[in-house]
Design a protein around this motif. Structure first.
Motif, PDB file in Angstrom:
ATOM      1  N   ASN A   1       0.829  -1.197   0.000  1.00  0.00           N
ATOM      2  CA  ASN A   1       0.000   0.000   0.000  1.00  0.00           C
ATOM      3  C   ASN A   1       0.863   1.246   0.000  1.00  0.00           C
ATOM      4  OD1 ASN A   1      -2.587  -1.175   0.066  1.00  0.00           O
ATOM      5  ND2 ASN A   1      -2.178  -1.784   2.181  1.00  0.00           N
ATOM      6  N   SER A   2       0.326   2.254  -0.633  1.00  0.00           N
ATOM      7  CA  SER A   2       1.057   3.507  -0.722  1.00  0.00           C
ATOM      8  C   SER A   2       1.160   4.162   0.650  1.00  0.00           C
ATOM      9  CB  SER A   2       0.315   4.436  -1.666  1.00  0.00           C
ATOM     10  OG  SER A   2       0.799   5.730  -1.518  1.00  0.00           O
ATOM     11  N   GLN A   3       2.268   4.851   0.871  1.00  0.00           N
ATOM     12  CA  GLN A   3       2.472   5.567   2.132  1.00  0.00           C
ATOM     13  C   GLN A   3       2.819   6.993   1.760  1.00  0.00           C
ATOM     14  OE1 GLN A   3       2.190   4.000   5.026  1.00  0.00           O
ATOM     15  NE2 GLN A   3       2.121   1.898   4.305  1.00  0.00           N
ATOM     16  N   PHE A   4       1.839   7.738   1.376  1.00  0.00           N
ATOM     17  CA  PHE A   4       2.103   9.062   0.817  1.00  0.00           C
ATOM     18  C   PHE A   4       2.120  10.095   1.930  1.00  0.00           C
ATOM     19  CE2 PHE A   4       1.305  12.690  -2.035  1.00  0.00           C
ATOM     20  CZ  PHE A   4       2.177  12.374  -3.044  1.00  0.00           C
ATOM     21  N   LEU A   5       3.314  10.380   2.428  1.00  0.00           N
ATOM     22  CA  LEU A   5       3.462  11.391   3.478  1.00  0.00           C
ATOM     23  C   LEU A   5       3.688  12.725   2.797  1.00  0.00           C
ATOM     24  CD1 LEU A   5       5.908   9.925   6.110  1.00  0.00           C
ATOM     25  CD2 LEU A   5       3.488  10.399   6.364  1.00  0.00           C
TER      26      LEU A   5
ATOM     27  N   LYS B   1      -2.093  12.162  -9.460  1.00  0.00           N
ATOM     28  CA  LYS B   1      -1.272  11.188 -10.177  1.00  0.00           C
ATOM     29  C   LYS B   1      -0.558  10.226  -9.242  1.00  0.00           C
ATOM     30  CE  LYS B   1       1.134  12.807 -13.831  1.00  0.00           C
ATOM     31  NZ  LYS B   1       2.027  13.789 -14.501  1.00  0.00           N
ATOM     32  N   SER B   2      -0.676  10.426  -7.936  1.00  0.00           N
ATOM     33  CA  SER B   2       0.094   9.591  -7.010  1.00  0.00           C
ATOM     34  C   SER B   2      -0.512   8.193  -6.898  1.00  0.00           C
ATOM     35  CB  SER B   2       0.136  10.236  -5.635  1.00  0.00           C
ATOM     36  OG  SER B   2      -1.162  10.245  -5.105  1.00  0.00           O
ATOM     37  N   PHE B   3       0.332   7.279  -6.480  1.00  0.00           N
ATOM     38  CA  PHE B   3      -0.133   5.898  -6.248  1.00  0.00           C
ATOM     39  C   PHE B   3      -1.139   5.893  -5.096  1.00  0.00           C
ATOM     40  CE2 PHE B   3       0.940   1.430  -4.704  1.00  0.00           C
ATOM     41  CZ  PHE B   3       0.176   0.827  -5.678  1.00  0.00           C
ATOM     42  N   ALA B   4      -0.928   6.825  -4.152  1.00  0.00           N
ATOM     43  CA  ALA B   4      -1.858   6.928  -3.029  1.00  0.00           C
ATOM     44  C   ALA B   4      -3.268   7.185  -3.548  1.00  0.00           C
ATOM     45  CB  ALA B   4      -1.428   8.057  -2.110  1.00  0.00           C
TER      46      ALA B   4
ATOM     47  N   PHE C   1      -4.314   6.698  -6.547  1.00  0.00           N
ATOM     48  CA  PHE C   1      -4.732   5.551  -7.351  1.00  0.00           C
ATOM     49  C   PHE C   1      -5.389   4.502  -6.464  1.00  0.00           C
ATOM     50  CE2 PHE C   1      -3.819   1.367  -9.171  1.00  0.00           C
ATOM     51  CZ  PHE C   1      -4.304   1.521 -10.457  1.00  0.00           C
ATOM     52  N   GLN C   2      -4.751   4.242  -5.323  1.00  0.00           N
ATOM     53  CA  GLN C   2      -5.328   3.223  -4.439  1.00  0.00           C
ATOM     54  C   GLN C   2      -6.594   3.736  -3.753  1.00  0.00           C
ATOM     55  OE1 GLN C   2      -1.939   1.734  -2.037  1.00  0.00           O
ATOM     56  NE2 GLN C   2      -2.155  -0.078  -3.310  1.00  0.00           N
TER      57      GLN C   2
END
Lengths: 619, 354
Positions: free
Chosen positions: A190-194, A218-221, A223-224
């Motif tokens: 899982n993404s960890q978008f800090l 556009k971030s994977f965060a 996206f998830q």
């Protein structure tokens, strides 16, 4: 039976079955070191040819990194062909062990699981002795991915036909975790978008505010998050379908209509008996009308002697000793004020409800009391908010009682309202999923505006322009320190020491050199500032003892690496990592030479002092 | 043996033994506490006292001799300590074992050895990954030690041949240094450069090695208008160990790097086996100009076998099959199961040994 196999027996068993070379993963650095000590007097020596081979490889590595020439493990490595490899060692020692492994000189390496994620050197066999690893102070079970990462070190391409992962029990093992790990499918990641302050500043430097949202999208965060939102949307579609039979009836929004009507109906029937009860103020007060309490009754004052609920009287009653000596029974509703004083009063079971002595005592106290007494703040619980009379009046105006679909509404309402609640909940969470990143970003913008790194229109201020170059942890603290001129006049050693205490995030205890008084007071200031920033950024540990290690290394150019290591109980590898990280922080300060030439100069002098001895020889 | 003696003997036994004894004799014996269980057992043994006693003796005999507890009146049920995670093993519903006979140690060890030297032939997935890189970005998710480096090297070689710059990033400085040495041997020292926080060697080389943080910073500075590196000639970005995207502290750096990576450069993400590589590939497709291919491969190049080494030095296969029975964690080797149960029995704090 011993709780786990003895290292010497382990090596013997592996040699016997031709399962060497092996990597033995142990729980802690200490376990690795103790395993090495177990070979001190062991006589399971390598044949001379192999001992020679090890010596040859070591010689080459030592030529490159002289710091390990005197390493205390070398004799054991040469004699037995085993080595330890963990984060407490210098990188150069780790390189030496890796080199030995690559040449196939060693029989076993005792390592901690950090190795599994870091450098890769494979072996024929991997020995697993634990099913959990230490993650920020707690032991957590290994994930399937981690077990496979560890087991994956077994089997060298081109050198082995088969690799072996061998479990050997120790008190820290749960076999289930491992068998699941071997046979299972790795977990999804899982993404960890800090969102960090430097990230906000750098993004706003390159893009205007209105372009940020598309970038975050556009971030994977995101996206998830969108994936989760889509799941919810599918559920929502399903709900919509289920709602279809409950489509519009006589009124379009019949659910709300019925809900109000139903509520009003119920409320109406409840209202009548509620009137009979005592008002909530009385109930709340009655709890405090205990023996000894000073109260105002009418215009005079009295002391409560007892309280009771009489069957004959509907309201709760108190017996009070009045000013002047009279004892009266009165309903609690006649109490006009409840003071915060409670007088001592000895209870008695019969009239006058307390001992005669205490009656006199009470009377005396009552006379002595000042004219005005503070009132006891009593919270009155709010009754169920009654429906405004206006609505009740209009109960007759509802169409429902005479509506042709009334029976259908009545029947479907519970189910339909549940569905609708679920629908609304999903809508809310979808909304939250779609916008959460943006909100988190905006929170950071607000903080940066408050501190003056961003203008109200979210452009970089002059401070923001240089602050965006500090792209490390605790960047807000560091930039605030710079703005507060905290390093004005600090010498290189002091600057580096503060940086290292900000950089260091390990709370391993130990013995450390003493802190100089100048550094101590500077650290005090830093700590104060970090505390005031704590709503916006987690404060670092700011250990003074750690800072002292760095201060000594930089402040005293004649200090040797050995001398530094002797001054503390910190492991060599930890000191190295501390200094390397300090170096990283200092080189970030060095990038500020355009705006803060003095600071950049101090930083570069600190870097020059720092890079010597072991730190210079390594890449 | 009189009834009283028998009762006392039973009271000295651990409750687990009593339950084993009650199996088949008493219904729902697991509901009873120790004293109640003894009572029930005595009542049920009345018909066949001899058989009962001999069963008891066998069960007692199976356990090694132990000091008799000082108090003959054992406390009622001793609760197992919740702290002992090992206890989970015993309470799990056991899925049916496979019926094939378990393998022996010798056949498990069979095949151990060094393969004959042969010319390196790339695996199909490796070729696939390199070929797909011509069409677009590629995500590779393969087990540890399968040869991801080969893909990186080949891809880099092709990009360099086309006069494109290649950036290779790894999560750790130590790994960067190892790769720098490794790639310098493969491509020649003048072809490879390294950038770390404080080191800059051969920064103009076509193949640059750095940590992911450094690349992120470069991309930020380029976004801010200060071109630091030849991003316009950048042809390939290789992100090694990209499963780090899930790292709680540093994962965001990988995301930033991927978001800001210039459109004309191809991306090659190398990752260990993860559960959802297709998500990563889909995500890349959704944000990058070229579609992203997923190369996935789950069998290891060198097969893996799992074993169990008992503290007394006895080596056994861990599973009843020779390889790893994927999806069947309970297919343990019966002998291993017994040894491990014995180990737990003897080391657990709830056992008789303290």
């Amino acid at each position: 039976m011993p709780p786990s196999i003895h290292p010497v027996d382990l090596i013997l068993a592996l040699r016997d079955k031709h399962l060497t070379p092996a990597i033995v993963f142990l729980t802690s650095r200490r376990a690795c070191d103790e395993a090495m000590q177990a070979f001190d007097h062991s006589q399971i020596l390598l044949p001379p040819i192999r001992q020679q081979a090890i010596a040859d490889v070591l010689e080459k590595v030592i030529a490159q990194y002289p710091s390990i020439a005197e390493h205390p493990l070398i004799p054991t490595v040469q004699r037995i062909g085993v080595a330890a490899h963990h984060a407490g060692h210098l990188p150069s020692w780790k390189i030496a062990v890796e080199e030995l492994m690559r040449h196939g000189c060693l029989d076993a390496v005792f390592a901690t699981t950090t190795l599994a994620a870091g450098v890769d050197f494979p072996a024929r066999t991997v020995i697993i002795t634990q099913s959990s690893i230490r993650k920020s102070r707690d032991f957590t079970d290994l994930t399937i991915g981690e077990v496979q990462q560890i087991a994956g070190r077994a089997g060298r391409r081109g050198k082995d036909l088969v690799g072996f992962a061998i479990v050997t029990p120790s008190p820290y093992i749960d076999l289930n975790v491992l068998t699941k790990g071997f046979t299972g499918h790795p977990e999804a990641i899982n993404s960890q978008f800090l969102i960090s302050y430097p990230m906000v500043l750098n993004l706003l430097k390159a893009h205007p505010l209105d372009q940020i949202q598309p970038i975050l999208a556009k971030s994977f965060a995101q996206f998830q998050l969108n994936q989760r939102a889509e799941v919810l949307e599918r559920k929502l579609d399903g709900l919509r379908e289920q709602m279809e039979p409950f489509g519009p009836r006589v009124c379009t929004d019949w659910i709300t209509e019925w809900q109000t009507f139903d509520q009003v109906r119920r409320q109406k029937s409840h209202r009548a008996p509620a009137r009979k009860h005592e008002p909530p103020e009385i109930t709340a007060r009655f709890h405090f009308l205990t023996p000894g309490r000073v109260v105002g009754i009418g215009r005079s004052r009295g002391v409560v002697l007892r309280q009771y609920r009489s069957k004959g009287q509907k309201s709760p009653m108190i017996t009070a000793l009045r000013q002047g000596g009279g004892i009266t029974e009165s309903p609690a509703s006649t109490v006009t004020e409840v003071s915060d004083r409670v007088l001592d009063c000895v209870d008695a079971p019969v009239y006058p409800w307390c001992t005669p002595e205490s009656v006199e005592e009470l009377l005396r106290h009552l006379e002595e009391l000042p004219g005005r007494l503070p009132e006891l703040p009593i919270l009155i619980p709010k009754d169920d908010e009654p429906i405004p009379d206006a609505i009740v009046q209009t109960l007759g105006d509802f169409a429902c009682p005479t509506c042709p679909s009334r029976s259908a509404c009545q029947r479907d309402y519970p189910h339909a309202s549940k569905l609708r609640q679920e629908q609304q909940r999903h809508l809310k969470s979808i909304q939250a999923l779609r916008t959460s990143l943006w909100h988190r970003f905006q929170e950071k913008i607000d903080v940066l505006q408050e501190f003056g790194y961003l203008t109200p229109t979210a452009h970089l201020t002059a401070d923001g322009e240089w602050a965006r170059l500090i792209r490390i942890d605790h960047s807000l603290l560091i930039t605030e320190l710079i703005r507060a001129d905290a390093f004005n006049g600090a010498d290189p050693a002091m600057l580096a020491a503060v940086m290292s205490s900000i950089a260091h995030d390990d709370d391993r205890p130990g013995a450390f050199p003493r802190v100089s008084s100048g550094l101590g007071s500077l650290l005090g200031q830093v700590r104060k500032l970090a505390l005031s920033l704590s709503p916006h950024e987690d404060p670092p540990l700011l250990r003074a003892d750690i800072a002292a290690v760095t201060e000594r290394w930089i402040g005293d150019p004649s200090l040797t690496w050995i001398g530094l290591c002797k001054s503390t109980t910190m492991a060599e590898g930890d000191i190295y990592r501390l200094l390397a990280r300090t170096l990283e922080f200092l080189s970030q300060l060095h990038t500020l030479k355009g705006t803060h030439p003095g600071l950049a100069d101090t930083a570069s002098r600190a870097i020059a002092n720092l890079r010597r001895g072991v730190l210079e020889e390594l890449p | 043996m009189t009834t009283q003696e028998l009762e006392q003997l039973l009271a000295q036994q651990p409750i687990a033994l009593l339950h084993r004894l009650a199996r088949g004799r008493v219904q729902r014996h697991f509901r009873a506490g120790k004293r109640r269980l003894i009572e029930i057992l005595l009542r049920h043994s009345a018909e066949n006292r001899a058989g009962f006693e001999s069963d008891l003796m066998i069960l007692i005999g199976e356990r090694p001799a132990r000091p008799i507890p000082p108090a003959p009146q054992a406390p009622a049920v001793r609760k197992p300590k919740p702290a002992a995670p090992q206890h989970r093993t015993t309470h799990r519903p056991v899925e049916p074992d496979s019926h094939e006979p378990a393998i022996t140690l010798s056949s498990w060890l069979d095949g151990l050895g060094v393969p004959p030297p042969k010319a390196f032939v790339p695996d199909a997935w490796q070729e696939d990954a390199i070929a797909k890189l011509r069409e677009g970005d590629v995500v590779v998710s393969v087990p540890t030690g399968s040869g991801k480096t080969y893909v990186a090297v080949e891809a880099a070689r092709r990009a360099i041949a086309e006069n494109r710059t290649v950036i290779y990033t790894s999560p750790l400085k130590a790994l960067s240094n190892t790769k720098y040495t490794e790639f310098s041997k493969i491509f020649g020292a003048d072809q490879v450069g390294i950038l770390t926080g404080d080191r800059r060697d051969n920064g103009q080389a076509p193949l640059l090695i750095m940590t992911t943080e450094i690349l992120r910073n470069l991309l930020y500075d380029a976004g801010g208008g200060e071109i630091d590196i030849r991003l316009d000639t950048l042809g390939l970005v290789i992100l090694d160990e990209s499963q780090y995207i899930a790292d709680p502290e540093r994962g965001v750096v990988w995301e930033e790097t991927i978001i800001f990576c210039p459109g004309q450069a191809r991306m090659l993400l190398l990752s260990a086996s993860i559960g959802n590589p297709h998500d990563i590939a889909e995500w890349l497709t959704s944000i990058r100009p070229t579609p992203c291919h997923l190369v996935r491969h789950s069998t290891r190049t060198v097969p893996l076998r799992a074993g169990y080494l008992h503290p007394n030095g006895k080596l056994m296969p861990l599973f009843r099959t020779i390889g790893i029975p994927h999806g069947h964690p309970s297919h343990l080797h019966p002998e291993t199961k017994r040894l491990f149960a014995q180990y737990e029995d003897e080391t657990l704090p709830t056992g008789r040994r303290r």
